[in-house]
Design an enzyme around this catalytic site. Structure first.
Site, mmCIF file in Angstrom:
data_model
loop_
_atom_site.group_PDB
_atom_site.id
_atom_site.type_symbol
_atom_site.label_atom_id
_atom_site.label_comp_id
_atom_site.label_asym_id
_atom_site.label_seq_id
_atom_site.Cartn_x
_atom_site.Cartn_y
_atom_site.Cartn_z
ATOM 1 N N GLU A 209 38.843 6.801 -1.405
ATOM 2 C CA GLU A 209 37.356 6.292 -1.881
ATOM 3 C C GLU A 209 37.510 6.826 -3.418
ATOM 4 O O GLU A 209 37.636 7.755 -3.966
ATOM 5 C CB GLU A 209 36.680 7.702 -1.119
ATOM 6 N N CYS A 243 30.309 9.454 -7.812
ATOM 7 C CA CYS A 243 30.874 8.176 -7.641
ATOM 8 C C CYS A 243 29.818 7.124 -7.314
ATOM 9 O O CYS A 243 30.105 5.938 -7.635
ATOM 10 C CB CYS A 243 31.871 8.359 -6.589
#
Length: 455
Positions: A209, A243
């Site tokens: 990720e 993010c």
């Protein structure tokens, strides 16, 4: 700590079969839930100590979301863990076919600093739910929350089942030398490459990720007031250290002035001028990150904002005029600075975005269904929202993950369970009938019959 010995003890515990029992899994999920609810004040205090995360944001983003995820797994894990009947084919007739979700075994979870509770526990929930053992390595960049979380986990769980390995980079390096059955990493592209190389040495499957420059596109027909408010909300969260924060905004030239006007209004509402409102914004992690962002502001054309305070590591929400070739478009910003680029032609914008590394998220503001479908179909990105930002992370019914340079693999809800499971396919064939056509010798007559049946 001897991690080779620890991993052996976890493998030994896993092979007892205890973790496969659904009653055991649910009991451990409840333990984790109790750990969070009983110690949420302590966790929020540690988050505030490390980078000034206000309690409202800390509880909403890092505590409540994790509790909801646990509840979702408790409600559905029995259903997810059941073998699934699959169809057979003429080639395998007669047979019964099933898919068995089985735990991967010993797993390593490496989490980042920006959401240290959420991004540690969300994958851990999936590992527990799917029946695995786990070693969690939280980030050393947030020592208060990593120390607090590690101590709580190690107090509640036995190390042969789940352990938090708190400490510096040397611990991550040592763990990556071990042969785990699965690795789940959240973090930067640079470290992601290191993790993937280490996993390749042991042929260990993994999820990455990562991040990337996630754009927000404001089309000419967008509701500009809503677009500005929701884009800046996505940038305000964690001071842009997210993010999936909008990394930059691409605004249609016909509504550029309107977007700037509404942005000025929204920023004034969000951070104001009194001390209480200023203090409600998360601070930048450390001096290194602060100096990087400050330098970026100093070398940009500031449209709104630009204020900063070195002592408190505060940087205000800042809109800067930008271009595709500008320095601020080189790397993910990871801060409260929003570069603004204008566009005129949507097809040309799509072509430009197709040439860039695939972002983790994309946000589109428009009411035109044709534009929505064109962007969704033609631009590669992990996931995103239409007329909203960040909120796609808030539902366990949507898989979350990247594509291309923003990572691979998904999690949240059922997708976490699947990520930490191996889907084992089983074909169960009866001993009768045992049709002779498939056995040698393969005569021309058999071949003609085979072609006739299967052509």
């Amino acid at each position: 700590m001897n991690y080779t010995w620890l991993l052996k003890s976890q493998k030994k515990f896993f092979y007892t079969g205890v973790t496969c029992d659904l009653t055991f899994r649910k009991r451990q999920l409840k333990k984790l839930r109790g750990l969070i609810t009983e110690n949420h004040e302590q966790l929020c205090d540690a988050l505030e100590q490390d980078f000034g995360k206000p309690k409202f944001e800390a509880y909403g983003a890092e505590i409540a979301t994790v509790l909801k995820e646990i509840d979702f797994h408790l409600k559905n894990v029995d259903k997810w863990a059941k073998p699934v009947t699959a169809n057979g084919s003429l080639l395998t007739f007669p047979s019964r076919n099933k898919i068995y979700p089985q735990p991967r075994g010993t797993t390593l979870i490496i989490s980042p600093w920006n959401y240290p509770v959420y991004l540690s526990l969300m994958p851990l929930i999936g590992a527990i739910s799917a029946g695995n053992c786990a070693i969690l390595k939280p980030s050393e960049l947030v020592p208060n929350i990593s120390g607090t979380l590690s101590a709580l986990i190690n107090r509640v769980f036995g190390q042969e089942y789940i352990m938090a390995a708190n400490g510096g980079v040397e611990i991550s390096k040592a763990l990556l030398k071990e042969k785990f059955d699965y690795i789940f990493f959240t973090g930067s592209n640079r470290v992601g490459k290191i993790v993937m190389r280490a996993a390749a040495e042991n042929l260990t499957p993994l999820t990455l990720e990562l991040g990337g420059k996630s754009p927000a596109i404001v089309h000419e027909d967008a509701d500009i007031e809503i677009a500005a408010r929701r884009i800046w909300w996505g940038k305000y969260l964690n001071a842009g250290q997210t993010c999936v924060a909008p990394d930059y905004v691409v605004v249609h030239e016909d509504v550029r002035s309107d977007f700037i006007r509404e942005s000025r209004k929204v920023i004034r509402e969000f951070i104001g001028e009194d001390e209480e409102m200023l203090n409600s914004m998360t601070r930048i992690l450390n001096r290194e990150h602060f100096n990087r962002l400050k330098e970026l502001v100093d070398h940009s054309y500031v449209v709104i904002g630009g204020e900063s305070d070195h002592d408190t590591r505060y940087i205000s929400l800042t809109l800067v005029k930008s271009a595709w070739e500008s320095t601020e478009m080189d790397d993910e910003i990871f801060g409260p600075i929003l570069p603004m680029i204008t566009f005129k032609d949507m097809d040309k914008l799509i072509s430009r975005l197709q040439e860039m590394p695939s972002p983790l998220a994309l946000y589109l503001f428009t009411s035109r269904n044709k534009v929505k479908q064109k962007v969704i179909r033609k631009i590669p990105f992990g996931g995103g929202c239409i007329n909203e930002t960040v909120s796609h992370l808030g539902t366990p019914h949507l898989p979350f993950g990247g594509t291309g340079s923003s990572g691979f693999g998904t999690y949240h809800g059922k997708y976490s369970f699947q990520t930490f499971s191996h889907l084992k396919s089983i074909l169960d064939k009866p001993v009768w009938p045992d049709l002779p056509y498939r056995y040698p010798p393969y005569s021309n007559k058999k071949f003609s019959l085979f072609k006739k049946i299967f052509s």
